[in-house]
Design a protein around this motif. Sequence first.
Motif, mmCIF file in Angstrom:
data_model
loop_
_atom_site.group_PDB
_atom_site.id
_atom_site.type_symbol
_atom_site.label_atom_id
_atom_site.label_comp_id
_atom_site.label_asym_id
_atom_site.label_seq_id
_atom_site.Cartn_x
_atom_site.Cartn_y
_atom_site.Cartn_z
ATOM 1 N N TYR B 104 0.833 -1.209 0.000
ATOM 2 C CA TYR B 104 0.000 0.000 0.000
ATOM 3 C C TYR B 104 0.866 1.258 0.000
ATOM 4 C CZ TYR B 104 -4.640 -2.084 0.810
ATOM 5 O OH TYR B 104 -5.827 -2.747 0.671
ATOM 6 N N ASP B 108 1.060 3.963 -3.033
ATOM 7 C CA ASP B 108 0.716 5.360 -2.772
ATOM 8 C C ASP B 108 1.854 6.279 -3.226
ATOM 9 O OD1 ASP B 108 -1.196 7.217 -1.430
ATOM 10 O OD2 ASP B 108 0.585 7.660 -0.232
ATOM 11 N N ILE B 168 -7.076 -7.971 -8.134
ATOM 12 C CA ILE B 168 -5.732 -7.797 -8.692
ATOM 13 C C ILE B 168 -4.803 -7.448 -7.538
ATOM 14 C CG2 ILE B 168 -4.334 -6.584 -10.406
ATOM 15 C CD1 ILE B 168 -6.991 -5.717 -11.745
ATOM 16 N N MET C 1 1.801 10.890 2.445
ATOM 17 C CA MET C 1 1.880 9.535 3.053
ATOM 18 C C MET C 1 0.477 8.990 3.301
ATOM 19 S SD MET C 1 4.302 7.444 4.063
ATOM 20 C CE MET C 1 4.543 6.015 5.128
ATOM 21 N N ILE C 2 0.269 7.783 2.858
ATOM 22 C CA ILE C 2 -1.028 7.140 3.023
ATOM 23 C C ILE C 2 -1.333 6.956 4.510
ATOM 24 C CG2 ILE C 2 -0.106 4.779 2.928
ATOM 25 C CD1 ILE C 2 -2.523 4.025 1.196
ATOM 26 N N ASP C 4 -2.818 5.009 7.787
ATOM 27 C CA ASP C 4 -2.985 3.593 8.116
ATOM 28 C C ASP C 4 -4.451 3.190 7.957
ATOM 29 O OD1 ASP C 4 -0.347 3.653 8.640
ATOM 30 O OD2 ASP C 4 -0.486 3.232 10.775
ATOM 31 N N SER C 55 -7.809 0.799 4.488
ATOM 32 C CA SER C 55 -6.692 0.608 5.418
ATOM 33 C C SER C 55 -5.563 -0.184 4.773
ATOM 34 C CB SER C 55 -7.171 -0.130 6.670
ATOM 35 O OG SER C 55 -6.076 -0.432 7.497
ATOM 36 N N ILE C 56 -4.350 0.168 5.160
ATOM 37 C CA ILE C 56 -3.184 -0.596 4.701
ATOM 38 C C ILE C 56 -3.113 -1.952 5.389
ATOM 39 C CG2 ILE C 56 -1.890 1.538 4.257
ATOM 40 C CD1 ILE C 56 -0.146 0.843 6.676
ATOM 41 N N TYR C 57 -4.003 -2.208 6.373
ATOM 42 C CA TYR C 57 -4.020 -3.514 7.041
ATOM 43 C C TYR C 57 -4.922 -4.505 6.305
ATOM 44 C CZ TYR C 57 -1.839 -0.784 10.661
ATOM 45 O OH TYR C 57 -0.982 0.038 11.348
ATOM 46 N N PHE C 58 -5.665 -4.020 5.306
ATOM 47 C CA PHE C 58 -6.419 -4.955 4.470
ATOM 48 C C PHE C 58 -5.438 -5.617 3.497
ATOM 49 C CE2 PHE C 58 -10.292 -1.911 4.919
ATOM 50 C CZ PHE C 58 -10.676 -2.536 6.101
ATOM 51 N N PRO C 59 -5.822 -6.732 2.870
ATOM 52 C CA PRO C 59 -4.920 -7.356 1.888
ATOM 53 C C PRO C 59 -4.586 -6.365 0.759
ATOM 54 C CG PRO C 59 -6.754 -8.820 2.413
ATOM 55 C CD PRO C 59 -7.064 -7.500 3.063
ATOM 56 N N PRO C 60 -3.370 -6.426 0.225
ATOM 57 C CA PRO C 60 -2.914 -5.453 -0.775
ATOM 58 C C PRO C 60 -3.450 -5.774 -2.162
ATOM 59 C CG PRO C 60 -1.150 -6.988 -0.318
ATOM 60 C CD PRO C 60 -2.302 -7.390 0.570
ATOM 61 N N GLN C 61 -4.732 -5.618 -2.344
ATOM 62 C CA GLN C 61 -5.317 -5.938 -3.644
ATOM 63 C C GLN C 61 -6.579 -5.116 -3.850
ATOM 64 O OE1 GLN C 61 -5.882 -10.094 -2.159
ATOM 65 N NE2 GLN C 61 -7.806 -9.917 -3.263
ATOM 66 N N VAL C 62 -6.964 -4.963 -5.104
ATOM 67 C CA VAL C 62 -8.229 -4.301 -5.396
ATOM 68 C C VAL C 62 -9.292 -5.354 -5.698
ATOM 69 C CG1 VAL C 62 -7.302 -2.105 -6.179
ATOM 70 C CG2 VAL C 62 -7.521 -3.989 -7.807
ATOM 71 N N LEU C 72 -10.457 -0.169 -4.245
ATOM 72 C CA LEU C 72 -9.718 -0.600 -3.074
ATOM 73 C C LEU C 72 -10.596 -1.500 -2.197
ATOM 74 C CD1 LEU C 72 -7.961 2.706 -1.951
ATOM 75 C CD2 LEU C 72 -6.879 0.700 -2.969
ATOM 76 N N ALA C 73 -9.972 -2.466 -1.540
ATOM 77 C CA ALA C 73 -10.674 -3.216 -0.511
ATOM 78 C C ALA C 73 -11.183 -2.209 0.512
ATOM 79 C CB ALA C 73 -9.714 -4.204 0.142
ATOM 80 N N ILE C 105 -5.894 -2.455 15.765
ATOM 81 C CA ILE C 105 -5.995 -1.046 15.374
ATOM 82 C C ILE C 105 -7.313 -0.795 14.636
ATOM 83 C CG2 ILE C 105 -4.903 0.743 13.941
ATOM 84 C CD1 ILE C 105 -2.189 -0.683 14.604
#
Lengths: 252, 252, 252, 252
Positions: B104, B108, B168, C1-2, C4, C55-62, C72-73, C105
């Motif tokens: 992420y 970004d 994806i 900066m993204i 969290d 959130s960046i804590y979700f899996p890194p995928q769309v 985004l998730a 979090i």
Amino acid sequence: MIEDIAVRYADGYPEKPLFNPILIEGLPGIGQVGKLVAEYMIHILSAEKIGEIHSIYFPPQVVLEEDGLARLARNEIFLYREEGKRDVVFLVGDHQSTSGEGHYILADCYCDIAEELGVKQIYTLGGFGVGHLVNGPRVLGAVNKKELRPPLEAAGVTFDRDEPGGGIVGAAGLILGLSAGRGIDAVCLMGETSGYLVDPMAAASVLSVLSKLIDLPVDPTKLNDRAAEMEKAIESMVEGEKGKDEELSYIG
Amino acid sequence: MIEDIAVRYADGYPEKPLFNPILIEGLPGIGQVGKLVAEYMIHILSAEKIGEIHSIYFPPQVVLEEDGLARLARNEIFLYREEGKRDVVFLVGDHQSTSGEGHYILADCYCDIAEELGVKQIYTLGGFGVGHLVNGPRVLGAVNKKELRPPLEAAGVTFDRDEPGGGIVGAAGLILGLSAGRGIDAVCLMGETSGYLVDPMAAASVLSVLSKLIDLPVDPTKLNDRAAEMEKAIESMVEGEKGKDEELSYIG
Amino acid sequence: MIEDIAVRYADGYPEKPLFNPILIEGLPGIGQVGKLVAEYMIHILSAEKIGEIHSIYFPPQVVLEEDGLARLARNEIFLYREEGKRDVVFLVGDHQSTSGEGHYILADCYCDIAEELGVKQIYTLGGFGVGHLVNGPRVLGAVNKKELRPPLEAAGVTFDRDEPGGGIVGAAGLILGLSAGRGIDAVCLMGETSGYLVDPMAAASVLSVLSKLIDLPVDPTKLNDRAAEMEKAIESMVEGEKGKDEELSYIG
Amino acid sequence: MIEDIAVRYADGYPEKPLFNPILIEGLPGIGQVGKLVAEYMIHILSAEKIGEIHSIYFPPQVVLEEDGLARLARNEIFLYREEGKRDVVFLVGDHQSTSGEGHYILADCYCDIAEELGVKQIYTLGGFGVGHLVNGPRVLGAVNKKELRPPLEAAGVTFDRDEPGGGIVGAAGLILGLSAGRGIDAVCLMGETSGYLVDPMAAASVLSVLSKLIDLPVDPTKLNDRAAEMEKAIESMVEGEKGKDEELSYIG
């Protein structure tokens, strides 16, 4: 709150000026090659300890010493002074980082230390795992500036475009990458090793090349002895295996 | 302290104004499809390097170049100027992030770069793994705004509601999601691939579609040659397997 | 900066005052039980979307929607207004966190949202996996204050000291633990499920209990239909297996 | 934003002065040995709870108590006042950290607590897994200062240079390492255990040594009873296995 990395110097370091210092890194890794070489040199040269590094990126455990004393996992900084010629700093220790980010952050800290001590040339030591037993292990090299390659080749270091194919993992590699941006020359010497066992033979090869390169005589006898013992132990294991095969072929 | 991500521009960028720029992302991924396409375009178009990205979220290792030079893992930014028409920015590199959060944060950062350079349209390239050999690989698409879909379909891109079912993963996807909130149009082109091997055939399909879409002729000969070689190699492997089966059935 | 976690409200929320609001959480989990119930209620009640969480804590995928649109998730907040009686807030979404710290979090963020919206009572929904097919799934309960238990028991919720033995993992559990310190009552309803499949039967049981508990009639027909279909599908699978066994015993 | 670690004291602690306090840590670990000992002492001595620790480094789940009450995973601080002689602080809890960095950060927090309460001597308790059933389990020791070893040996603690070879993982070890730098004496007592099961026999050995060391009589009857039951259960399992072997050899 605990610091991510804590560096503690002894005896007035890092302010105390060093003379033309180089840094030799030998942290744990494949075949423990780098660790064997650096710790052997510290031992033979009776280098003096001048610093200690603790970090939350090391494994979360204490090391037990022989007398039952528990201490935090650490990296250590040693100094050997070649009077009037040069100072040699060593970086050794129990562990490398357990996480990818930690590897970068620690390697950057090692470069900070090199800068604080005025180091202009770094040698990182490691093993290059080939997955089979090796006779007369080669020493492979990598550099962070093209000009550093010819003297290495003159000292017998091999540069092979396909080795190591996957790059150099951990501190031995990252220090090369990160010190380039700081104007510090750095080379990596990797002893060819099976990667299965602690490998004093590969270490002896690296020590021999390194001694020549930095013109620092270090009596290799004890390391060679250990390598010879290891070689004998492996030979007898291999003989044992052959014996089994012969029996089996006899049965067949 | 090392920065989590460091972007370094060359030659006065990113201030130097670009003309109507688009961004093409081709980082490593399934079948290395996106990487093959973007690096091929950079090569054929002789695009100029204008930036470099380092990050602690990349794997903790250095890459060894042919001359023994070790360098940090990196992503790179290239620029191709189509005089009077448009500027094309490329984002390529050695690795993607090793952690979910890093994915992420890096994606970004890529969007920051797009904004700094004035990009209003992004093409992310990737592979779509189907788990079996593919003849005449399709190019699947995804968009971050409905209006972007018709021109893709006109260029031969397939939209399939069940593909890719799991979304994806990585930069190719996250850039679509994150750029939407910044008012940047973004589409993803995915070449159908087995996913087992580096796949120049899928890359050739993607290149063909992309060339048409952005009206940028790129001579595909060398990529097609590589795809043809690959196809031949795979055919002979498959023949070999069939041969074995025949022998076996003969024996049986 | 993204960031969290980024929470975006629509339509003047969260300032717009809600009337006596409760929160129902139904994020993905075992058997997708909570997700099925909450999304079904949103659908039947035509609840209105008032917020979104990234959130960046979700899996890194769309996530790919049917029309090829990548997004985004996310987690989503919906609102259903029971005029003059009470407002019902729903928390649903694509994913939970991929890391342990992220779970804490995010769950803390969900409690922030509950507080911002003036929620005094939370219902978290989930599945309780038993590893075998279940007929007439029970609804198990947990509370964050002793006084909350009797009304649950009156509504048919089972409290079993050994179930679930390992505690409640993820948002459904953490919200109970974290809201207690904020003076928010919270209960968890867990539908008994094999855990192998998406389980509309368990969801129907939970919906039935929840409807009674909060006195909110939700026509269960479509969910029951889906459960009936699923039951039939499973039965025919089980029959198929039995058939195979009989054939085999016949052969034997 | 949720705190990484939250320590909450009850009843005016930690300001309330303690008299000559020591700290006994017994968190979950190999064979649950430390946990068994510390929780048993708390129970028998009717120690009073004076604090609670929550952390995002604990597993992301709530613990269900018998009455259906869900609560966050936690560590707890108890106090036993030996009037006019000494105060004994206990640190127990549900979990240790799930990450390496979390282990360091939590262990550092435990040392903060020790300092806040004026503790000058810490006993950490744990198991030492040997991978086979143990009769008459030994108690192994480690210290964070050489001078602490002789009284341990006098109390029957074994110091073996090869055990535990891999160091001491987690809180029991890190507290020794981290408290050394704060001038707090700390010793670790490890009960020899198979490591396969919760081990009240190992716990009884540790309790016996600890009682002697700190001159605090704790009636071991109930723990010994539990150990005896466990021993019987294991014996009958082992007999069962032998029986099977005999049958098999009869058949053979």
